[in-house]
Write a protein that holds these residues in place. Sequence first.
Motif, PDB file in Angstrom:
ATOM      1  N   THR A 124       0.834  -1.204   0.000  1.00 13.89           N
ATOM      2  CA  THR A 124       0.000   0.000   0.000  1.00 13.89           C
ATOM      3  C   THR A 124       0.867   1.252   0.000  1.00 13.89           C
ATOM      4  O   THR A 124       0.618   2.200  -0.746  1.00 13.89           O
ATOM      5  CB  THR A 124      -0.933   0.011   1.218  1.00 13.89           C
ATOM      6  OG1 THR A 124      -1.736  -1.176   1.218  1.00 13.89           O
ATOM      7  CG2 THR A 124      -1.847   1.232   1.192  1.00 13.89           C
ATOM      8  N   GLY A 125       1.906   1.243   0.841  1.00 13.65           N
ATOM      9  CA  GLY A 125       2.797   2.402   0.900  1.00 13.65           C
ATOM     10  C   GLY A 125       3.513   2.652  -0.411  1.00 13.65           C
ATOM     11  O   GLY A 125       3.594   3.791  -0.883  1.00 13.65           O
ATOM     12  N   ALA A 126       4.040   1.582  -1.022  1.00 13.25           N
ATOM     13  CA  ALA A 126       4.768   1.731  -2.292  1.00 13.25           C
ATOM     14  C   ALA A 126       3.848   2.202  -3.409  1.00 13.25           C
ATOM     15  O   ALA A 126       4.219   3.066  -4.217  1.00 13.25           O
ATOM     16  CB  ALA A 126       5.411   0.398  -2.667  1.00 13.25           C
ATOM     17  N   TRP A 170       3.125   5.853  -2.964  1.00 14.69           N
ATOM     18  CA  TRP A 170       4.271   6.661  -3.413  1.00 14.69           C
ATOM     19  C   TRP A 170       4.245   6.824  -4.938  1.00 14.69           C
ATOM     20  O   TRP A 170       4.393   7.933  -5.449  1.00 14.69           O
ATOM     21  CB  TRP A 170       5.575   5.983  -3.008  1.00 14.69           C
ATOM     22  CG  TRP A 170       6.174   6.508  -1.733  1.00 14.69           C
ATOM     23  CD1 TRP A 170       6.169   7.791  -1.280  1.00 14.69           C
ATOM     24  CD2 TRP A 170       6.885   5.747  -0.757  1.00 14.69           C
ATOM     25  NE1 TRP A 170       6.810   7.872  -0.088  1.00 14.69           N
ATOM     26  CE2 TRP A 170       7.270   6.643   0.274  1.00 14.69           C
ATOM     27  CE3 TRP A 170       7.229   4.402  -0.652  1.00 14.69           C
ATOM     28  CZ2 TRP A 170       7.992   6.221   1.393  1.00 14.69           C
ATOM     29  CZ3 TRP A 170       7.944   3.996   0.465  1.00 14.69           C
ATOM     30  CH2 TRP A 170       8.319   4.897   1.469  1.00 14.69           C
ATOM     31  N   GLY A 171       4.082   5.703  -5.639  1.00 10.53           N
ATOM     32  CA  GLY A 171       4.095   5.757  -7.100  1.00 10.53           C
ATOM     33  C   GLY A 171       2.941   6.552  -7.665  1.00 10.53           C
ATOM     34  O   GLY A 171       3.121   7.404  -8.545  1.00 10.53           O
ATOM     35  N   GLU A 204       6.732   0.625  -6.353  1.00 15.13           N
ATOM     36  CA  GLU A 204       6.557   2.072  -6.532  1.00 15.13           C
ATOM     37  C   GLU A 204       6.776   2.537  -7.973  1.00 15.13           C
ATOM     38  O   GLU A 204       5.888   3.163  -8.564  1.00 15.13           O
ATOM     39  CB  GLU A 204       7.472   2.856  -5.592  1.00 15.13           C
ATOM     40  CG  GLU A 204       7.346   4.362  -5.777  1.00 15.13           C
ATOM     41  CD  GLU A 204       8.414   5.136  -5.033  1.00 15.13           C
ATOM     42  OE1 GLU A 204       8.527   6.352  -5.274  1.00 15.13           O
ATOM     43  OE2 GLU A 204       9.148   4.538  -4.223  1.00 15.13           O
ATOM     44  N   PRO A 205       7.961   2.292  -8.586  1.00 20.38           N
ATOM     45  CA  PRO A 205       8.124   2.751  -9.967  1.00 20.38           C
ATOM     46  C   PRO A 205       7.155   2.082 -10.934  1.00 20.38           C
ATOM     47  O   PRO A 205       6.713   2.700 -11.900  1.00 20.38           O
ATOM     48  CB  PRO A 205       9.579   2.384 -10.300  1.00 20.38           C
ATOM     49  CG  PRO A 205       9.966   1.362  -9.306  1.00 20.38           C
ATOM     50  CD  PRO A 205       9.188   1.652  -8.078  1.00 20.38           C
ATOM     51  N   LEU A 206       6.812   0.824 -10.664  1.00 17.99           N
ATOM     52  CA  LEU A 206       5.842   0.140 -11.519  1.00 17.99           C
ATOM     53  C   LEU A 206       4.467   0.796 -11.407  1.00 17.99           C
ATOM     54  O   LEU A 206       3.770   0.977 -12.408  1.00 17.99           O
ATOM     55  CB  LEU A 206       5.761  -1.341 -11.128  1.00 17.99           C
ATOM     56  CG  LEU A 206       5.005  -2.257 -12.089  1.00 17.99           C
ATOM     57  CD1 LEU A 206       5.647  -2.234 -13.471  1.00 17.99           C
ATOM     58  CD2 LEU A 206       4.968  -3.678 -11.545  1.00 17.99           C
TER      59      LEU A 206
END
Length: 312
Positions: free
Chosen positions: A12-14, A17-18, A257-259
């Motif tokens: 959820t956090g990642a 962020w993304g 995140e980047p995904l």
Amino acid sequence: MKRWIGVILVLTGAICWGVGGTVAQKLFQQYDVDVNWLVSTRLLAAGALLLTIQCVLKDRSQVFRVWQTRQTAGKLLIFGIVGMLAVQYTYMASIKHGNSAVATLLQYLAPAMIILYLFVRRQSPFTGRDFVTVSLALLGCFFLLTNGSLSQLSVPTPAIVWGILSGVALAFYTLYAVPLLKQYDSLVIVGWAMVIGGVALSIIHPPWRVDLAQFELETYVYLGFIVVFGTMLAFWFYIESLQTLSPKETSLLGSVEPLAAVVTMIVWLHEPFSAFQWLGTACILGMIFIMAWLKEKEIASAEKEKAPCKVS
């Protein structure tokens, strides 16, 4: 059960962020929001929320104890301005001039930069594994920025410059924070760093000097998402996940995140992303996976050495 809670928290956090980066791109492109205003507002609001959480749920005495020694206070000021503010500003500026996917992926070059820095400073040898991770980072950067063509860049130059600077800032942020995080809770250090960075930027670009009349309801909704979900909750959930997951698992799951930034940019904002850029994304994600795996092996090896020998 606790383990699954940790998995849900870090994912959820990642994702927050993304997606937060893509929401910022929406504010820049559709509502012409000023980078300086967004960064200062985001830092001040999120920092205040994190310190409030520390006071309510954890050791509140740390919130002010961190300022009692001149040395710690000085390090915190440097971390807030050169670390936190630099990371946030360069990242948002890269999104402003390019897009959230490229900005996030360029920021994730920080691990490779740390490897090279430690090698140049002769603090760590340059191993074969380091060569693989750095090569993946550079190859991924090449495909991401050139789209496989040497004749022209597929990403605006300012976005590339700000993105690389974001990676440099994140590398400094990661290395400089270690002594502070050994002394105080992460919420205290990061919360104050956000407040310090927000105040520093506000002195140069006061956030109250903005025409709020031009903002629509959607603008405030997107801003609220960035502050609450894309900053405060994202960081808090990531830290909390370490209570039940290993660093390797947290790092691997955190690479969502980047995904998340790439997928939301393509699906929501309908931004083009070519096959070569997907290949570059895969290279950088591969670098992140390898770094996380190596870190876990180092931790496991260290714990094995510290473990007492069995007496039969």
